[in-house]
Design an enzyme around this catalytic site. Structure first.
Site, mmCIF file in Angstrom:
data_model
loop_
_atom_site.group_PDB
_atom_site.id
_atom_site.type_symbol
_atom_site.label_atom_id
_atom_site.label_comp_id
_atom_site.label_asym_id
_atom_site.label_seq_id
_atom_site.Cartn_x
_atom_site.Cartn_y
_atom_site.Cartn_z
ATOM 1 C CG ASP A 1 82.952 51.924 30.421
ATOM 2 O OD1 ASP A 1 84.150 51.866 30.787
ATOM 3 O OD2 ASP A 1 82.510 52.842 29.695
ATOM 4 C CE LYS B 1 82.532 55.232 33.408
ATOM 5 N NZ LYS B 1 82.434 55.128 31.920
ATOM 6 C CE1 TYR C 1 77.108 48.732 46.373
ATOM 7 C CE2 TYR C 1 76.165 47.456 48.167
ATOM 8 C CZ TYR C 1 76.438 47.609 46.821
ATOM 9 O OH TYR C 1 76.031 46.643 45.943
ATOM 10 C CG ASP D 1 76.609 44.269 43.669
ATOM 11 O OD1 ASP D 1 76.611 43.101 44.108
ATOM 12 O OD2 ASP D 1 75.568 44.887 43.401
ATOM 13 C CG ASP E 1 75.390 39.372 40.285
ATOM 14 O OD1 ASP E 1 76.000 39.095 41.333
ATOM 15 O OD2 ASP E 1 74.142 39.421 40.211
HETATM 16 C C1 IPM Z 1 75.889 41.033 47.095
HETATM 17 C C2 IPM Z 1 74.496 41.604 47.209
HETATM 18 C C3 IPM Z 1 74.479 42.722 48.245
HETATM 19 C C4 IPM Z 1 75.308 43.875 47.701
HETATM 20 C C5 IPM Z 1 73.116 43.227 48.706
HETATM 21 C C6 IPM Z 1 72.186 42.120 49.082
HETATM 22 C C7 IPM Z 1 73.275 44.174 49.852
HETATM 23 O O1 IPM Z 1 74.024 42.012 45.960
HETATM 24 O O2 IPM Z 1 76.435 40.590 48.108
HETATM 25 O O3 IPM Z 1 76.421 40.989 45.986
HETATM 26 O O4 IPM Z 1 74.801 44.697 46.913
HETATM 27 O O5 IPM Z 1 76.460 43.950 48.071
HETATM 28 MN MN MN Z 2 75.348 41.465 44.311
#
Ligand code: IPM
Ligand code: MN
Ligand code: NAD
Length: 368
Positions: free
Chosen positions: A225, A192, A142, A249, A253
């Site tokens: 992975d 990884k 990042y 990240d 999710d």
């Molecule tokens: C998160 C989001 C952020 C990230 C973006 C919006 C910068 O996806 O907080 O998970 O990638 O960290």
């Molecule tokens: Mn995110």
């Protein structure tokens, strides 16, 4: 003594809608639990760009550095996709994380019993799930340099750099081990190391920190992975997962869907302690600004409300009050109340964003 200060940054899209419900909860604590905050509100993301021409004004950044805790809704929207990179809404959030040095992002994934049937995985796989992903938040690909889009010969090349120092890895590893000691005493580190030098170093440093300071905690390593596969196969094998910025990240999710909806997942981003002993901290839901449902009263406010519960626990030493709020959320779900994202074939009572917030406040009243 002065009330602790809270800086609220609702942001874009559904951010202001879900934060409106958090405000009700904050007011409830002030009125009923002698727990008042000095609240101020400001802009981040696309709305800040509209007003100031950049996604985070310097004055807002300074306020965030001073606040006892920051609560953020969400940033982003399709109308800002055309902006040059450094003006995009997401850069406002990344600046907050970087300049506040919020290196440990705690993303718990807990499946409430009432939602076990609703997850896209079988109820026996997710029922009772309670894991914690610790995502490194201020480094890695990042932020690594060099980055950019360059012309090389007659074509463009997109460049990002994955870079981790030992100390960056060691401090987030410590956060994970400390959390594990207060949970089920297990950490799984994901990288990884089979293809990336940064992964090799990650594994070495986590192993060294473990041996030197945390040998009482059970440590395992997994390629990220394979970790994604194991998270969907049998997520209850995990307690604390520690991983880098980008893998964290994606894995968080994925973990969100184990709990039923991205609208359920809170997070705490913590840095080093300030002079008052509280960690630098920003609390935000894992989800984004959800432009597809913004302005329709459909957003689930629970992720943002549970993020405030994390603030009570991690910034204000109010673990009992955090548990009260979590129980109120659980009770509302057990009653069958469902925002649109939680509506499945098994039904439930459809409620709007505000009705969900009101119902949680009603349960807080019942708890007295
Ligand atoms: C998160 C989001 C952020 C990230 C973006 C919006 C910068 O996806 O907080 O998970 O990638 O960290
Ligand atoms: Mn995110
Ligand atoms: P998103 O999280 O905004 O939405 C993904 C899907 O989940 C959408 O269908 C949305 O309707 C649904 N959803 C998300 N939160 C919900 C909630 N609380 N209640 C009900 N449904 C919910 O992710 P995206 O669509 O990939 O991104 C949209 C914008 O948000 C982009 O600009 C992105 O950069 C930004 N974003 C911001 C953050 C943040 O501010 N922390 C996090 C992720 C994405």
């Amino acid at each position: 003594m002065a009330n602790p200060s809270l800086l609220i940054l609702p942001g874009d899209g559904i951010g202001p809608e879900v934060m409106g419900e958090v405000r009700k909860v904050i007011d409830w604590y002030g009125a009923n639990r002698d727990l008042s905050f000095d609240v101020s509100e400001d802009l981040v993301g696309g709305c800040a760009y509209d007003k100031h021409g950049k996604p985070l004004a310097d004055e807002t950044m300074a306020k965030a550095q001073e606040a006892d805790a920051v609560l953020l809704g969400a940033v982003g929207g399709p109308q800002y996709d055309v902006l040059e990179f450094k003006l995009k809404p997401e850069q406002g959030l990344l600046r907050l994380r970087k300049e506040m040095d919020l290196y440990a992002n705690l993303r718990p994934a807990q499946c409430f019993d009432a939602l076990a049937d609703f997850s896209s995985l079988k109820p026996e796989i997710v029922g009772g799930l309670d894991i914690m992903i610790v995502r490194e938040l201020t480094s890695g690909v990042y932020f690594g340099e060099p980055r950019g889009i360059e012309k090389v010969g007659n074509e463009r090349v997109g460049i990002n750099t994955q870079r981790y120092t030992e100390s960056e890895i060691a401090r987030v590893a410590r956060s994970a081990f400390e959390l594990a000691r207060r949970r089920n005493n297990k950490v799984c580190s994901m990288e990884k190391a089979n293809v990336m030098e940064s992964g090799v170093l990650w594994r070495e440093v986590v192993t060294e920190v473990h041996a030197a300071e945390y040998s009482d905690v059970e440590l395992s390593h997994m390629y990220a992975d394979a970790g994604a596969m194991q998270l969907t196969r049998w997520p209850k094998q995990f307690d604390v997962i520690v991983t880098d910025n980008l893998f964290g990240d994606m894995l968080s999710d994925l973990a969100a869907m184990l709990t039923g909806s991205l609208g359920m997942l809170p997070s705490a981003s913590l840095g080093a302690p300030m002079a008052n002993g509280r960690p630098k901290a920003l609390y935000e839901p894992v989800h984004g600004s959800a432009p597809d449902i913004a302005g329709q009263g459909k957003a689930n406010p629970i992720a943002c409300i549970l993020s405030f519960a994390m603030a009570l626990r991690y910034s204000f030493d109010q673990g009992d009050e955090a548990a009260r709020l979590e129980a109120a959320v659980e009770a509302v779900l057990a009653d069958g109340l469902r925002t649109a994202d939680l509506m499945g074939p098994e039904g439930g009572t459809p409620v709007s964003t505000t009705a969900m917030g009101d119902a949680i406040v009603a349960k807080l009243n019942d708890s007295l």
